[in-house]
Write an enzyme that holds these catalytic residues in place. Sequence first.
Site, PDB file in Angstrom:
ATOM      1  N   ASN A   1       2.258   1.515   4.406  1.00 15.36           N
ATOM      2  CA  ASN A   1       2.544   0.265   5.142  1.00 15.36           C
ATOM      3  C   ASN A   1       2.238   0.405   6.636  1.00 15.36           C
ATOM      4  O   ASN A   1       2.902  -0.211   7.478  1.00 15.36           O
ATOM      5  CB  ASN A   1       3.992  -0.208   4.916  1.00 15.36           C
TER       6      ASN A   1
ATOM      7  N   CYS B   1       0.857  -1.184   0.000  1.00 16.05           N
ATOM      8  CA  CYS B   1       0.000   0.000   0.000  1.00 16.05           C
ATOM      9  C   CYS B   1       0.893   1.233   0.000  1.00 16.05           C
ATOM     10  O   CYS B   1       2.073   1.146  -0.374  1.00 16.05           O
ATOM     11  CB  CYS B   1      -1.005  -0.030   1.155  1.00 16.05           C
TER      12      CYS B   1
ATOM     13  N   CYS C   1      -1.524   1.082   7.461  1.00 19.30           N
ATOM     14  CA  CYS C   1      -2.966   0.840   7.604  1.00 19.30           C
ATOM     15  C   CYS C   1      -3.411  -0.450   6.903  1.00 19.30           C
ATOM     16  O   CYS C   1      -3.803  -1.417   7.552  1.00 19.30           O
ATOM     17  CB  CYS C   1      -3.780   2.013   7.052  1.00 19.30           C
ATOM     18  N   ARG C   2      -3.357  -0.465   5.563  1.00 19.90           N
ATOM     19  CA  ARG C   2      -3.978  -1.567   4.821  1.00 19.90           C
ATOM     20  C   ARG C   2      -3.080  -2.786   4.638  1.00 19.90           C
ATOM     21  O   ARG C   2      -3.508  -3.918   4.908  1.00 19.90           O
ATOM     22  CB  ARG C   2      -4.437  -1.072   3.443  1.00 19.90           C
ATOM     23  N   SER C   3      -1.843  -2.590   4.159  1.00 17.28           N
ATOM     24  CA  SER C   3      -1.021  -3.788   3.883  1.00 17.28           C
ATOM     25  C   SER C   3      -0.609  -4.543   5.151  1.00 17.28           C
ATOM     26  O   SER C   3      -0.506  -5.776   5.091  1.00 17.28           O
ATOM     27  CB  SER C   3       0.172  -3.466   2.974  1.00 17.28           C
TER      28      SER C   3
ATOM     29  N   ASP D   1      -8.132   3.858   1.009  1.00 16.16           N
ATOM     30  CA  ASP D   1      -7.201   4.338   2.031  1.00 16.16           C
ATOM     31  C   ASP D   1      -8.001   4.888   3.214  1.00 16.16           C
ATOM     32  O   ASP D   1      -8.727   5.874   3.071  1.00 16.16           O
ATOM     33  CB  ASP D   1      -6.336   5.442   1.400  1.00 16.16           C
TER      34      ASP D   1
HETATM   35  P1  4NP Z   1      -1.810   2.914   4.068  1.00 18.83           P
HETATM   36  O1  4NP Z   1      -2.444   4.299   4.601  1.00 18.83           O
HETATM   37  O2  4NP Z   1      -1.274   3.198   2.684  1.00 18.83           O
HETATM   38  O3  4NP Z   1      -2.984   1.988   4.044  1.00 18.83           O
HETATM   39  O4  4NP Z   1      -0.737   2.524   5.064  1.00 18.83           O
HETATM   40  C1  4NP Z   1      -1.735   5.504   4.620  1.00 18.83           C
HETATM   41  C2  4NP Z   1      -0.935   5.791   5.706  1.00 18.83           C
HETATM   42  C3  4NP Z   1      -0.249   6.989   5.758  1.00 18.83           C
HETATM   43  C4  4NP Z   1      -0.370   7.883   4.712  1.00 18.83           C
HETATM   44  C5  4NP Z   1      -1.156   7.570   3.621  1.00 18.83           C
HETATM   45  C6  4NP Z   1      -1.838   6.374   3.585  1.00 18.83           C
HETATM   46  N1  4NP Z   1       0.335   9.119   4.769  1.00 18.83           N
HETATM   47  O5  4NP Z   1       0.122   9.947   3.867  1.00 18.83           O
HETATM   48  O6  4NP Z   1       1.126   9.339   5.686  1.00 18.83           O
END
Ligand code: 4NP
Length: 162
Positions: free
Chosen positions: A16, A13, A18-20, A127
């Site tokens: 790294n 993702c 939240c989702r992955s 997201d």
């Molecule tokens: P992820 O979510 O891609 O599912 O881990 C996010 C976590 C942090 C950010 C964006 C998406 N960020 O912009 O910091």
Amino acid sequence: MPAKPPNSILFVCLGNICRSPLAEGVFKSVINETGADIVVDSAGTGAWHIGNPPDPRSIAVAAKHGIDIATQRARQLHPSDFERFDLLLGLDRSNVSALRTRAPGDARGRVHLFLEYAGMGPLDVPDPYYGGDDGFETVYRMIREASEGLSAKLGARAASPP
Ligand code: 4NP
């Protein structure tokens, strides 16, 4: 599907956190029950959260469903991942685009959209970072269904004649 069932899967993702990490934890839990021997890891295309634990909301929704992801630490996608992993699954289409841009030519065919590869259609796992807790529950459910679909797909493949 590649000619051989994959022995190693990387979920990717953006951050790294939240989702992955959820995909890594849930898919590991699903395949643990089947006894399949597959290396599972996750990474982010971005560098913002390197070394951090998953978002507390991801840890909480996983724990609510009996899965501990608290010891995971975020890392960024590395060029060697394209050699190390048989299958690289992006959580949304922008992750898949980033993966395909960075992949050497011979690895591009091993990059797929997670839910599509799992048989759910060309859907993104949204997201949830800037949203509320209910977004994490939705993400958990999508990942759970996709993990079961992926496990069934790989299991069905392993059981079919060559
Ligand atoms: P992820 O979510 O891609 O599912 O881990 C996010 C976590 C942090 C950010 C964006 C998406 N960020 O912009 O910091």
